[in-house]
Each structure stands twice: as structure tokens, then as C-alpha cells.
Design an enzyme around this catalytic site. Sequence first.
Site, PDB file in Angstrom:
ATOM      1  N   ARG A   1     -20.512-176.455 -70.700  1.00 23.11           N
ATOM      2  CA  ARG A   1     -20.452-175.118 -71.094  1.00 23.11           C
ATOM      3  C   ARG A   1     -20.531-175.025 -72.213  1.00 23.11           C
ATOM      4  NH1 ARG A   1     -17.525-173.733 -75.413  1.00 23.11           N
ATOM      5  NH2 ARG A   1     -16.761-175.788 -76.495  1.00 23.11           N
ATOM      6  N   ASP A   2     -20.628-175.919 -73.493  1.00 23.56           N
ATOM      7  CA  ASP A   2     -21.189-175.975 -74.926  1.00 23.56           C
ATOM      8  C   ASP A   2     -22.211-175.798 -75.244  1.00 23.56           C
ATOM      9  OD1 ASP A   2     -19.929-175.143 -78.252  1.00 23.56           O
ATOM     10  OD2 ASP A   2     -20.334-177.687 -78.755  1.00 23.56           O
TER      11      ASP A   2
ATOM     12  N   HIS B   1     -15.968-184.356 -82.301  1.00 22.91           N
ATOM     13  CA  HIS B   1     -16.957-183.146 -81.331  1.00 22.91           C
ATOM     14  C   HIS B   1     -18.495-182.610 -82.888  1.00 22.91           C
ATOM     15  CE1 HIS B   1     -18.061-179.875 -79.183  1.00 22.91           C
ATOM     16  NE2 HIS B   1     -18.978-179.217 -80.683  1.00 22.91           N
TER      17      HIS B   1
ATOM     18  N   HIS C   1     -21.870-181.811 -84.753  1.00 17.64           N
ATOM     19  CA  HIS C   1     -23.982-181.875 -84.259  1.00 17.64           C
ATOM     20  C   HIS C   1     -24.653-182.062 -84.719  1.00 17.64           C
ATOM     21  CE1 HIS C   1     -22.384-176.910 -82.162  1.00 17.64           C
ATOM     22  NE2 HIS C   1     -21.426-178.276 -81.597  1.00 17.64           N
TER      23      HIS C   1
ATOM     24  N   CYS D   1     -27.724-174.622 -82.868  1.00 17.50           N
ATOM     25  CA  CYS D   1     -26.950-174.079 -83.929  1.00 17.50           C
ATOM     26  C   CYS D   1     -26.950-172.499 -84.005  1.00 17.50           C
ATOM     27  CB  CYS D   1     -27.413-174.408 -85.458  1.00 17.50           C
ATOM     28  SG  CYS D   1     -25.801-173.989 -86.472  1.00 17.50           S
TER      29      CYS D   1
ATOM     30  N   ASN E   1     -25.428-179.353 -80.743  1.00 20.98           N
ATOM     31  CA  ASN E   1     -24.483-180.779 -80.196  1.00 20.98           C
ATOM     32  C   ASN E   1     -25.750-181.986 -80.699  1.00 20.98           C
ATOM     33  OD1 ASN E   1     -22.168-179.352 -79.481  1.00 20.98           O
ATOM     34  ND2 ASN E   1     -23.687-178.572 -78.204  1.00 20.98           N
TER      35      ASN E   1
END
Lengths: 301, 301
Positions: free
Chosen positions: B15-16, B203, B205, B236, B245
Amino acid sequence: MHQPDRVVLREVAPRDGLQNEPPVPAADKIRLIDALARTGLSRIEAVSFVHPRAVPQMADAAEVWAAVEKHPGIRYSALAPNRRGVERALDAGFSAVEVVVSASETHNRANIGRGVDESLAELPDICALAKEHLASVEVIIATSFGCPFEGDIAPAQVARIVEAAEAAGAGRVAFGDTTGMGTPRRVTDLLDAVATGLPMLMHFHDTRGTALANLLTALDRGVTEFDASVGGIGGCPFAPGASGNVATEEVVHMLHDMGVDTGVDLDALIAVAELAQEVVGRPLESGVLRAGPRTRLSPKP
Amino acid sequence: MHQPDRVVLREVAPRDGLQNEPPVPAADKIRLIDALARTGLSRIEAVSFVHPRAVPQMADAAEVWAAVEKHPGIRYSALAPNRRGVERALDAGFSAVEVVVSASETHNRANIGRGVDESLAELPDICALAKEHLASVEVIIATSFGCPFEGDIAPAQVARIVEAAEAAGAGRVAFGDTTGMGTPRRVTDLLDAVATGLPMLMHFHDTRGTALANLLTALDRGVTEFDASVGGIGGCPFAPGASGNVATEEVVHMLHDMGVDTGVDLDALIAVAELAQEVVGRPLESGVLRAGPRTRLSPKP
């Protein structure tokens, strides 16, 4: 977690960085060193004195050093693998030399062409020679957190070299994470095993993403001196395309946001990372170079 | 430093990750999710239900989810920006939904097209709806560690959303470092400000190299749930070329060497990172993918 008010960084791009990149002209090295000297950094590893057949990238070390602006507030150092290299560094006028020896027998033989004990046996003589020249000696212990050939390195092996360095009269020790095998656990285990009154520096690679986590662990344990390479230049010799040295601007960026002083002007340093990118002629992987510091905002949509 | 025996990871590449890459076919998404499910991961964020004009990458969410193997030991989740998305997720059969709201007003408007308070006002209704379907709701607080438009985000702003989420009946909260502005200091400040009995996930990055240092800081403060994306996929959006991520294999690699269990088979995960690289069709930046884990040795010279 404990954090200090201040951390001292040694910039290693001109030596450790460029040694692991295709050769660049002496003029570019001089330009890079002089630009770094204007960022507020207080230590710069400028060159190494090694055999030009082994490391052609450093064949012009004396020429580069002769042309560099010598800022009085900066401690410039040169690395050497043996007594002959130390002599050349002292003859060139360096007052801070670094002697490298690996904790791993296999890596020392691959890197320096002789066994660990042979390297250690030469240390007292090197330290005496440096003393005659009023120069300081740092022993850099490569593969302190793991060896790409042997795997895990027992912290006791590292501790043995620290003891030998101290006994020989060295003034400082550094722990090199030569191929990025360090993790917070390895940092802790090493510091648990090493007992020395000498100043200690840690040198991390970001090959597997752990560099700043390792640095944080070392800070918590009281270490306040670190190596870093502007733009992260210097690849990993055993993994083409993988990154090597942690980028100085990533270290400074994190430390400053944590309220830890480095004396470095981050914006000026990022400008030098851009210069470093020009000099090596490939896009560098430093996140702070590419995305900018966290304070560099995007226009509101 | 404190470390737990075990950490729970949620894999967010499908997803992300893919939401921030050029669109890939449904078949590749299914292949990726099913491969991840065989690595030992216990949570996978599979898809999002957002307007296809806003996020064309996720237009096939229902189709992908219908075709995915449903492993009984794995909690699959879907993200939604609003009630309409949550309805679609529940209709598709998800029993775990994530609702995203930004701590930053500007980012929430850019991301969701409405103000923070409008997002929060919908939460009680969303939680009630989910409850009817016996589904859990997690509120993901984007820009928790900084906003690319507004800069620093006061931890009190994040704490206010946590309170609203808890009051609305959400079962979990997650703190998103949406554009990699987190540092250990920001993690500490946030945890100092937030008081909740809800399970908390972080979460990170790796945009500026701090992901694993942040994770270490969070571990020290008792956080044991983290998002990560295999291969580090998902760039990003505000810095072309910069990483997004943190890579799951980098997290697992560090944690396992520290003796922290994740339940994940690292070698299997690295194989999926290779698949992810194929799927997105560009070299991924994960150091553990490129250099291999620290246990992968080079032949002796």
C-alpha cells in the site's frame, strides 16, 4: 538515553572516501579539503601514505598536502599502513598520523599484506618516531565490528589491539566498521570488552542502514568522537553499488536536531556535499544532500 | 538501553510503498502480497480505498484483495482517508482498517482535502461502523514528527489527535513520519507528550538516514510495533530520488543481530525485496538488499 552537549567529528572524505572511488585529480582533492576546512569541522583526514601500486588514488598525497590551506584550528591527519608510510607522513609535515591494523587476521593480510602481530610489533617504533617529531599517533582498528571474510570478530580481539596500542605509546584509538557490519549490539559488546584510558573514536559505514543507530548507541555509552564522510563518498569495496561511509551531513543533521553541538555549519556542509558529488561524478546517496535538511520546507500547496 | 524480546512489524510495501511508485499491474501486487505472507510477517497493509483520481495506483484495491491468499495467521489491513473508504474496505471484507489524519492542518488538506477537525469529527461514526462489522480501527497520524509544509509539529497537536481517536473508539494509533523528518529527539518529545492506553505503532521513513536511530529510540521507550516496506519501496513525494519508507529487511537485520525476535525469515524477506525490485522496475536502495546481511561473507582472498 544519555547524550553529550558536544561531539567532535573527523571528516574522512578526502582520504577514506576518495580511496574507494575512481581516482580524481589532485586539484579536486585540494578544493574539497579547503572547502571542508571552511565548514567548522575541526579534524580532517587529508591523505594516506600507502604504496601507489596498492592505492593509486593516493599516489599524489604529498602534492595534495603541500597545496592545502593549513587552517590553524584544524587537526589534519594522514593515514599510513606501516612505518614507511608514517615516515613519509612525518616528512610531509603531518603532526597527527593514523596507523591502521585490522582486528581480523585475514583482513589485515588482505589490506596491509601482513599478519596482525607483525603490524602490532611495529607500533612501539612508530610511536617513538612520531614522538621525536612531536606528532600524535592514533591506531585505527579496522573490522572492529565484523570482518567481510571471517564474519564476527570477538570483542576480545579488538581489546587486545587496544592494549597493544596503549602499551606502544599511541595517543588514541579508533574503531572502524570497515564494511558496515556494525549494529547497536556490536557497539555495546565492543565497549563492554574494551578498557582503556585513551580517547576513542568510532567510524561507521551505512552499508546496511545502521550507521546512525550505532552512533546513537555509542553516544549513550559516552563516545563523543566520530568519523564521517561528506556526501557519504567512499563505497563498499565488497558490494558494488552499496554505500560506505556515513555521510557527515546526515550525522550533523541528526545531532543538531537533538541539540548536540558539532561546530559545523550544516548549510555550508551540504554545499560541500554538492561539490563532492561533482568531484566524484556520480549521484551521491546522502539523504540530507538529496532531500535537504528537515528544516527545508516545500511550498504550501 | 532497553530492548524488548520481540517486535511486531507491519509490512506496508503493497500500500504505502506502491502508492508512491508508478502504477503496477494488479497481478504483481497480488504476487508481492502473497510472497510477503510467506516470510513470517504477521501484519500486512494490503491496499487503500481512496478515490482513484487521487491515487490511481490503488484503483484496483478490491480486485487485488479478492485475489490475495488469506493466511489465517496474518492481520491484513486497508487504509482509508474517510468514511466512504472505510465502508468500501469493510464491504471488501477487511477486519482491520486504518484511517489517516495528519497532525498538520496544511498536510491534511493537501492529503485528504479537508481540515483536521473535519477528519476527527468523522471518527466516532467510522469506529461505530467498524464495530458493527467486528472490525478494528487504527488511526494513523501523518506528519507526527514534522510537516513538509509547516515544519515542526508540536507534540501537543499529535496528542490531541490521539485523545480524539481514543474518545471516538479507535483501537490503536500509529505515528507516521510521513516525509522522514523524525529524529531521536522528535521521537522522545512525542512520547513525552502522548498519554494513551492504546497500542502505539511507529512508521519511519529513512529519507535523511535516521530511521533505525529513531526506531532504537522508540524501542528504548517501550514501543514494540513498527511499519516497514520491503526493499524500502515508496519514495519521498517531496524530494524526487530520495528514499521513503525504511526497508523491512534493514529493520529485521538490525533487530535480529540485537537478539530481538520479529518472527520473520530474513533470507526469505530479502528474496521478496528482489521481487519488489522487479515489480517496481528500478534499483531499490535497501542496503541489506544490495550488500546482503552482515552474515553474508566474501570469499577469502
